[in-house]
Design a protein around this motif. Structure first.
Motif, PDB file in Angstrom:
ATOM      1  N   CYS A   1      46.708 128.780  75.972  1.00  6.57           N
ATOM      2  CA  CYS A   1      47.248 127.441  75.681  1.00  6.57           C
ATOM      3  C   CYS A   1      46.651 126.400  76.617  1.00  6.57           C
ATOM      4  N   ALA A   2      46.590 126.735  77.912  1.00  7.62           N
ATOM      5  CA  ALA A   2      46.061 125.780  78.889  1.00  7.62           C
ATOM      6  C   ALA A   2      44.603 125.444  78.599  1.00  7.62           C
ATOM      7  N   LEU A   3      43.791 126.474  78.334  1.00  7.25           N
ATOM      8  CA  LEU A   3      42.369 126.239  78.092  1.00  7.25           C
ATOM      9  C   LEU A   3      42.130 125.545  76.756  1.00  7.25           C
ATOM     10  N   PHE A   4      42.832 125.997  75.720  1.00  4.90           N
ATOM     11  CA  PHE A   4      42.608 125.400  74.401  1.00  4.90           C
ATOM     12  C   PHE A   4      43.113 123.966  74.357  1.00  4.90           C
ATOM     13  N   SER A   5      44.262 123.696  74.988  1.00 10.36           N
ATOM     14  CA  SER A   5      44.784 122.328  74.988  1.00 10.36           C
ATOM     15  C   SER A   5      43.879 121.401  75.783  1.00 10.36           C
ATOM     16  N   ALA A   6      43.250 121.948  76.847  1.00  6.19           N
ATOM     17  CA  ALA A   6      42.308 121.131  77.606  1.00  6.19           C
ATOM     18  C   ALA A   6      41.069 120.829  76.779  1.00  6.19           C
ATOM     19  N   MET A   7      40.637 121.795  75.946  1.00  4.51           N
ATOM     20  CA  MET A   7      39.455 121.575  75.123  1.00  4.51           C
ATOM     21  C   MET A   7      39.753 120.662  73.938  1.00  4.51           C
ATOM     22  N   SER A   8      40.943 120.820  73.347  1.00  4.65           N
ATOM     23  CA  SER A   8      41.253 120.067  72.128  1.00  4.65           C
ATOM     24  C   SER A   8      41.996 118.771  72.406  1.00  4.65           C
ATOM     25  N   GLY A   9      42.758 118.718  73.515  1.00  5.69           N
ATOM     26  CA  GLY A   9      43.535 117.520  73.826  1.00  5.69           C
ATOM     27  C   GLY A   9      44.688 117.287  72.878  1.00  5.69           C
ATOM     28  N   SER A  10      45.035 118.286  72.072  1.00  2.00           N
ATOM     29  CA  SER A  10      46.086 118.124  71.072  1.00  2.00           C
ATOM     30  C   SER A  10      47.153 119.183  71.263  1.00  2.00           C
ATOM     31  N   SER A  11      48.379 118.761  71.520  1.00  2.00           N
ATOM     32  CA  SER A  11      49.482 119.710  71.669  1.00  2.00           C
ATOM     33  C   SER A  11      49.811 120.430  70.363  1.00  2.00           C
ATOM     34  N   PRO A  12      49.957 119.706  69.233  1.00  2.00           N
ATOM     35  CA  PRO A  12      50.257 120.412  67.976  1.00  2.00           C
ATOM     36  C   PRO A  12      49.176 121.420  67.594  1.00  2.00           C
ATOM     37  N   ALA A  13      47.896 121.034  67.776  1.00  2.00           N
ATOM     38  CA  ALA A  13      46.805 121.944  67.428  1.00  2.00           C
ATOM     39  C   ALA A  13      46.846 123.194  68.295  1.00  2.00           C
ATOM     40  N   THR A  14      47.175 123.041  69.571  1.00  2.00           N
ATOM     41  CA  THR A  14      47.269 124.187  70.469  1.00  2.00           C
ATOM     42  C   THR A  14      48.397 125.119  70.049  1.00  2.00           C
ATOM     43  N   CYS A  15      49.560 124.551  69.764  1.00  2.00           N
ATOM     44  CA  CYS A  15      50.701 125.369  69.339  1.00  2.00           C
ATOM     45  C   CYS A  15      50.372 126.144  68.067  1.00  2.00           C
ATOM     46  N   ALA A  16      49.703 125.483  67.136  1.00  2.00           N
ATOM     47  CA  ALA A  16      49.375 126.135  65.872  1.00  2.00           C
ATOM     48  C   ALA A  16      48.315 127.211  66.063  1.00  2.00           C
ATOM     49  N   ALA A  17      47.247 126.888  66.806  1.00  2.00           N
ATOM     50  CA  ALA A  17      46.130 127.822  66.962  1.00  2.00           C
ATOM     51  C   ALA A  17      46.531 129.067  67.747  1.00  2.00           C
TER      52      ALA A  17
END
Length: 438
Positions: free
Chosen positions: A106-122
């Motif tokens: 979550c930490a790495l993906f949210s840093a790469m995407s900058g999107s909380s909803p996208a991180t939760c979903a992915a």
């Protein structure tokens, strides 16, 4: 009318308008235009376009759509699932390693995407079923990913930090660096609580692990390391004096698109069009809010509301930490109802003179403000991340997700208290890399 009384009326009117369901940008423009017309006459409207577009006439704003394209390119691929699988394979022998790997992903993906909803979903689509299968409580499985998804607005590159820097004319480079150690602190607190709650559940199944060979561990790395290399490259270019934030964001966006096409075969023109379309839509929304907030701030300044509030606060004979507690309470409540970008654009220009007068560092305050916004993402009544998790795991009740996320809210409050006691957590790295601010 007294400016302070007028400010209270403006605040109430703004809350009523925004709660009516109108978009944030349109609501701010409506409130600003109404008060300007009432007090300054119709002639004041002639300045609104100039103020609106003047707020957007900033080269640093180019980094926002570029970073959003980076996130959209990553979110449109299996990068989240691959990142989750990579961390699971490497951390599988750690007791409770699955929840640790989920939070790390979550930490790495949210840093790469900058999107909380996208991180939760992915991450949630992969992580929640796997954690539940291995015996983790539903509250831990859902709450950990809901909280982990909030980290993207703090760990660089963060769009909200860019917005704060533009709104307060603060160094974006320093803001990015200021979010690194607090971000790692939050991740550590999240992991510590998750492991404790897992251990306290007393279910031995959660400690069972799947064994992976070295071949299986290494074969997953080529699918995730290029994206991580891009993030590190963007930060190195920015702090190595090679390029400005906007230039590095543009190169990063191009590289993310290229890697998505090469590694994940994102060749379909319809998929590429969807990435650019969604990025444009989100960028326009954020830029529209920035322009509208500029007009709103102009109205507050024109009616001497901002100056009067700052003067009134400066004249209060109260402890500065009591003042900071009141500001945190205000930000917390605002974050319950409004998106982070809207709160930052509305509150930062007003609060900046107040906190600087009280002797607080604006870079440090940006981190505290951002963590408050993170709390809003997993707190009702809006709590966007809660509804995203409920959407991908509908058999987990919303109440269970909320109960599972509350301890992580406590972790964020602990982080804010630690930042108040040890401001160097946020300020040491910017000062070390870029020198002490004058």
């Amino acid at each position: 009318m007294e400016p302070l009384s007028l400010g209270a009326i403006v605040a109430c009117a703004t809350i009523i308008v925004l709660f009516s369901g109108i978009s944030v940008a349109s609501g701010l423009l409506f409130v600003a235009a109404s008060f300007l017309i009432f007090f300054d006459g119709m002639s004041s409207l002639s300045l609104m376009p100039e103020v609106f577009f003047g707020k957007l006439d900033n080269f640093a704003l180019l980094s926002i759509p570029m970073f959003i394209i980076m996130g959209a390119a990553i979110s449109s691929t299996r990068a989240g699932a691959d990142l989750y699988e990579a961390l699971e394979r490497w951390l599988t022998r750690v007791p409770g390693g699955l929840v640790v790997s989920n939070l790390g992903a979550c930490a790495l993906f949210s840093a790469m995407s900058g999107s909380s909803p996208a991180t939760c979903a992915a991450i949630g689509k992969m992580g929640i079923p796997e954690m539940r299968k291995r015996g983790y409580p539903d509250s831990v499985a859902a709450g950990s990913i809901a909280a982990g998804g909030t980290l993207g607005i703090l760990i660089p590159p963060s769009v909200t930090m860019i917005v704060y820097g533009i709104a307060t004319e603060t160094s974006i480079g320093r803001l990015f660096l200021a979010g690194v150690l607090p971000g790692l602190l939050l991740v550590s607190l999240f992991m510590a609580w998750s492991l404790y709650s897992t251990w306290a559940s007393g279910d031995a199944r959660v400690l069972r692990s799947t064994t992976y060979t070295w071949k299986q561990k290494i074969e997953i790395l080529p699918r995730v390391l290029p994206f991580l290399a891009i993030i590190l490259g963007v930060l190195y270019a920015m702090y190595g004096g090679i390029a400005t934030p906007s230039e590095t964001a543009a190169v990063g966006a191009l590289m993310c698109l290229v890697i998505a096409m090469v590694i994940y075969r994102l060749w379909d023109p319809r998929q590429l069009w969807a990435v650019l379309r969604d990025s444009t839509r989100e960028s326009v929304m954020i830029l529209f809010i920035i322009g509208a907030a500029g007009v709103f701030s102009y109205m507050l300044s024109s009616l001497f509301i901002t100056q009067s509030i700052a003067e009134w606060i400066g004249g209060l004979d109260t402890n500065r930490w009591v003042l900071m507690a009141a500001i945190n309470l205000f930000l917390l409540v605002a974050g319950f109802f409004l998106p982070p970008v809207a709160v930052i654009l509305m509150a930062a220009p007003i609060l900046l003179p107040i906190i600087t007068t009280a002797g607080f560092d604006p870079i440090w305050f940006a981190v505290v403000l951002t963590i408050n916004m993170e709390i809003g993402l997993i707190s009702p009544p809006v709590g966007l991340n809660l509804y995203v998790i409920n959407g991908i795991a509908p058999d987990i009740k919303l109440k269970t997700i909320l109960v599972g996320s509350l301890p992580y809210v406590g972790c964020m409050i602990v982080a804010i208290l630690l930042l108040c006691l040890f401001p160097g957590i946020a300020l040491w790295l910017p000062d070390f890399v870029m020198g002490t601010a004058l």
